[in-house]
Design a protein around this motif. Sequence first.
Motif, PDB file in Angstrom:
ATOM      1  N   GLN A  74      39.857  -1.851 -38.682  1.00  0.00           N
ATOM      2  CA  GLN A  74      39.802  -1.902 -37.216  1.00  0.00           C
ATOM      3  C   GLN A  74      40.938  -2.755 -36.641  1.00  0.00           C
ATOM      4  OE1 GLN A  74      35.631  -3.118 -37.051  1.00  0.00           O
ATOM      5  NE2 GLN A  74      35.724  -2.568 -34.863  1.00  0.00           N
ATOM      6  N   LEU A  75      41.150  -3.931 -37.258  1.00  0.00           N
ATOM      7  CA  LEU A  75      42.190  -4.840 -36.767  1.00  0.00           C
ATOM      8  C   LEU A  75      43.577  -4.234 -36.952  1.00  0.00           C
ATOM      9  CD1 LEU A  75      40.803  -8.226 -38.111  1.00  0.00           C
ATOM     10  CD2 LEU A  75      40.994  -7.529 -35.710  1.00  0.00           C
ATOM     11  N   SER A 125      38.661 -11.371 -30.281  1.00  0.00           N
ATOM     12  CA  SER A 125      37.241 -11.364 -29.934  1.00  0.00           C
ATOM     13  C   SER A 125      36.807 -10.066 -29.253  1.00  0.00           C
ATOM     14  CB  SER A 125      36.910 -12.541 -29.009  1.00  0.00           C
ATOM     15  OG  SER A 125      37.221 -13.742 -29.669  1.00  0.00           O
ATOM     16  N   LEU A 126      37.754  -9.349 -28.685  1.00  0.00           N
ATOM     17  CA  LEU A 126      37.418  -8.062 -28.064  1.00  0.00           C
ATOM     18  C   LEU A 126      37.205  -6.962 -29.109  1.00  0.00           C
ATOM     19  CD1 LEU A 126      39.923  -7.961 -25.040  1.00  0.00           C
ATOM     20  CD2 LEU A 126      37.453  -8.398 -24.970  1.00  0.00           C
ATOM     21  N   VAL A 127      37.707  -7.199 -30.330  1.00  0.00           N
ATOM     22  CA  VAL A 127      37.654  -6.160 -31.365  1.00  0.00           C
ATOM     23  C   VAL A 127      36.623  -6.485 -32.447  1.00  0.00           C
ATOM     24  CG1 VAL A 127      39.077  -4.922 -33.075  1.00  0.00           C
ATOM     25  CG2 VAL A 127      40.103  -5.699 -30.937  1.00  0.00           C
ATOM     26  N   VAL A 128      36.440  -7.783 -32.722  1.00  0.00           N
ATOM     27  CA  VAL A 128      35.600  -8.218 -33.845  1.00  0.00           C
ATOM     28  C   VAL A 128      34.473  -9.096 -33.301  1.00  0.00           C
ATOM     29  CG1 VAL A 128      35.625  -9.575 -35.983  1.00  0.00           C
ATOM     30  CG2 VAL A 128      37.598  -8.189 -35.366  1.00  0.00           C
ATOM     31  N   ILE A 179      35.587 -12.720 -38.720  1.00  0.00           N
ATOM     32  CA  ILE A 179      36.852 -13.233 -39.259  1.00  0.00           C
ATOM     33  C   ILE A 179      37.008 -14.721 -38.923  1.00  0.00           C
ATOM     34  CG2 ILE A 179      38.028 -11.011 -39.070  1.00  0.00           C
ATOM     35  CD1 ILE A 179      39.441 -12.064 -36.553  1.00  0.00           C
ATOM     36  N   THR A 180      37.907 -15.388 -39.647  1.00  0.00           N
ATOM     37  CA  THR A 180      38.256 -16.769 -39.316  1.00  0.00           C
ATOM     38  C   THR A 180      39.754 -16.847 -39.036  1.00  0.00           C
ATOM     39  OG1 THR A 180      36.488 -17.621 -40.707  1.00  0.00           O
ATOM     40  CG2 THR A 180      38.232 -19.165 -40.108  1.00  0.00           C
ATOM     41  N   LEU A 181      40.082 -17.488 -37.922  1.00  0.00           N
ATOM     42  CA  LEU A 181      41.473 -17.684 -37.526  1.00  0.00           C
ATOM     43  C   LEU A 181      42.032 -18.884 -38.295  1.00  0.00           C
ATOM     44  CD1 LEU A 181      43.568 -16.715 -35.390  1.00  0.00           C
ATOM     45  CD2 LEU A 181      42.529 -18.329 -33.800  1.00  0.00           C
ATOM     46  N   LEU A 182      43.050 -18.637 -39.123  1.00  0.00           N
ATOM     47  CA  LEU A 182      43.644 -19.724 -39.912  1.00  0.00           C
ATOM     48  C   LEU A 182      44.904 -20.277 -39.253  1.00  0.00           C
ATOM     49  CD1 LEU A 182      43.355 -18.231 -43.527  1.00  0.00           C
ATOM     50  CD2 LEU A 182      41.733 -19.680 -42.296  1.00  0.00           C
ATOM     51  N   ARG A 183      45.612 -19.409 -38.525  1.00  0.00           N
ATOM     52  CA  ARG A 183      46.794 -19.868 -37.786  1.00  0.00           C
ATOM     53  C   ARG A 183      46.868 -19.053 -36.499  1.00  0.00           C
ATOM     54  NH1 ARG A 183      52.740 -19.231 -40.395  1.00  0.00           N
ATOM     55  NH2 ARG A 183      52.368 -17.039 -39.864  1.00  0.00           N
ATOM     56  N   PRO A 184      46.812 -19.702 -35.332  1.00  0.00           N
ATOM     57  CA  PRO A 184      46.865 -18.942 -34.083  1.00  0.00           C
ATOM     58  C   PRO A 184      48.286 -18.435 -33.812  1.00  0.00           C
ATOM     59  CG  PRO A 184      46.741 -21.297 -33.618  1.00  0.00           C
ATOM     60  CD  PRO A 184      46.698 -21.157 -35.118  1.00  0.00           C
ATOM     61  N   GLY A 185      48.374 -17.300 -33.123  1.00  0.00           N
ATOM     62  CA  GLY A 185      49.675 -16.720 -32.786  1.00  0.00           C
ATOM     63  C   GLY A 185      49.546 -15.830 -31.576  1.00  0.00           C
ATOM     64  N   ALA A 186      50.447 -14.869 -31.443  1.00  0.00           N
ATOM     65  CA  ALA A 186      50.482 -14.030 -30.236  1.00  0.00           C
ATOM     66  C   ALA A 186      49.351 -13.012 -30.178  1.00  0.00           C
ATOM     67  CB  ALA A 186      51.833 -13.330 -30.129  1.00  0.00           C
ATOM     68  N   VAL A 187      48.746 -12.689 -31.330  1.00  0.00           N
ATOM     69  CA  VAL A 187      47.478 -11.960 -31.281  1.00  0.00           C
ATOM     70  C   VAL A 187      46.419 -13.058 -31.165  1.00  0.00           C
ATOM     71  CG1 VAL A 187      45.859 -10.492 -32.532  1.00  0.00           C
ATOM     72  CG2 VAL A 187      48.301  -9.975 -32.596  1.00  0.00           C
ATOM     73  N   THR A 188      45.888 -13.219 -29.958  1.00  0.00           N
ATOM     74  CA  THR A 188      45.132 -14.435 -29.641  1.00  0.00           C
ATOM     75  C   THR A 188      43.662 -14.339 -30.027  1.00  0.00           C
ATOM     76  OG1 THR A 188      44.558 -13.619 -27.442  1.00  0.00           O
ATOM     77  CG2 THR A 188      46.644 -14.825 -27.651  1.00  0.00           C
ATOM     78  N   PHE A 189      43.005 -15.489 -30.036  1.00  0.00           N
ATOM     79  CA  PHE A 189      41.556 -15.565 -30.239  1.00  0.00           C
ATOM     80  C   PHE A 189      40.851 -14.610 -29.266  1.00  0.00           C
ATOM     81  CE2 PHE A 189      37.513 -17.341 -28.807  1.00  0.00           C
ATOM     82  CZ  PHE A 189      36.837 -17.510 -30.006  1.00  0.00           C
ATOM     83  N   GLU A 190      41.289 -14.637 -28.008  1.00  0.00           N
ATOM     84  CA  GLU A 190      40.656 -13.799 -26.977  1.00  0.00           C
ATOM     85  C   GLU A 190      40.837 -12.315 -27.309  1.00  0.00           C
ATOM     86  OE1 GLU A 190      42.576 -16.437 -26.473  1.00  0.00           O
ATOM     87  OE2 GLU A 190      41.660 -17.746 -24.992  1.00  0.00           O
ATOM     88  N   MET A 191      42.037 -11.930 -27.758  1.00  0.00           N
ATOM     89  CA  MET A 191      42.304 -10.519 -28.099  1.00  0.00           C
ATOM     90  C   MET A 191      41.477 -10.089 -29.307  1.00  0.00           C
ATOM     91  SD  MET A 191      46.400 -10.795 -27.541  1.00  0.00           S
ATOM     92  CE  MET A 191      46.957  -9.279 -28.251  1.00  0.00           C
TER      93      MET A 191
END
Length: 338
Positions: free
Chosen positions: A84-85, A202-205, A188-200
């Motif tokens: 999906q991601l 969260s809309l998919v997963v 999922i777990t975010l290990l390093r934030p980047g331009a695909v954001t937490f908010e983005m």
Amino acid sequence: METRVVLPTDENILFAGQQIIAGEIVAMPTETVYGLAANVYNSEAVKKIFVAKGRPQDNPLIVHICNISMLSPLVQSIPPIAKQLAEKFWPGPLTIIFRKSDSVPLSVTAGLDTVAIRFPSHKVALRLIESAGVPLAAPSANSSGRQSPTTANHVFTDLDGKIPTIIDGGSCEVGLESTVIKLDYDGITLLRPGAVTFEMLSLVVPNVRIDEGVLNEVSEDEIVSSPGMKHKHYAPLTKVCIIDSDLDQFVKFIQQHADQNIGALVFDNEDSLISVPTVTFGEEGDNIIQAKLLFSALRAIDDLGVDKIYARMPDKHDVGLAIYNRLVRAAGFEVITL
Ligand code: TXA
Ligand code: MG
């Protein structure tokens, strides 16, 4: 060794692809930052990356692919969340960690049984992978511990004489490294934030967690989800401290300390309010531009000739989380709240 900086002409990409197949390493632009690329299947070439960067042996590399069919030979399986991601964010600045297949050498994953995979969107990176005909293992093309390079000139500054070729694709669109995530059974777990954001994400997963190491300091001996978290990162030679305050308080704080040899890292147009040397990193509130400028700004700090830099606090939403994550590391987690 002489380091050649070349433009991404068809001829140069063809030649760089041949260099990679012959076991050499090549610096390439991506939409995030420049990468230092080797044939994933050639452990001798992969070792050259660690030597050129001075990279700790326990820090694994990201494997770059140029089409989705390159993925399955590298991994044990493609879980539904990963699929999906990938459909939503690839090609683009998202790195997904999978269980590795036997064909991925342990030299690439630093001994781990997982492998980080990224399908970049930058045309030059895609053409180079295509030209080499193999996935490319590539960390950021900086000397270990320094800011990731967002121009060919940054790469040249760090790696001149250590690599044969830098492909100059101009300055990187995003300016910060890719988002790195690992898959959990229910999210999922975010290990390093980047331009695909937490908010983005969260809309998919459904369940997007933020690893503790994203916002907090981890010590050298702690067990971490991503080895890169515990290494010293992004630090300019000059000491940096973030000031968590509004603009008025920041200006006053600088005035009170102006008798010392200090500088300031501020947003655009704020430099006129401040009497000490400054570097700017984009307009307040525009975190897309701030992301793009941050690493150049951190490099410029060392040219000010000051002992300490006080930095404005970035907003932590959207790409701001990635900006804060890099800046707080550059500051060695030193934050003063006014
Ligand atoms: O945007 C990017 O990701 C750039 C461009 C060149 O693609 N690459 C990049 O690579 O930033 P590097 O090596 O500087 O950062 C890779 C990060 C490190 O923090 C590393 O520890 C983590 O990804 N990583 C790689 N493989 C991993 C794995 N199997 N498990 C956990 N973390 C991993
Ligand atoms: Mg790096």
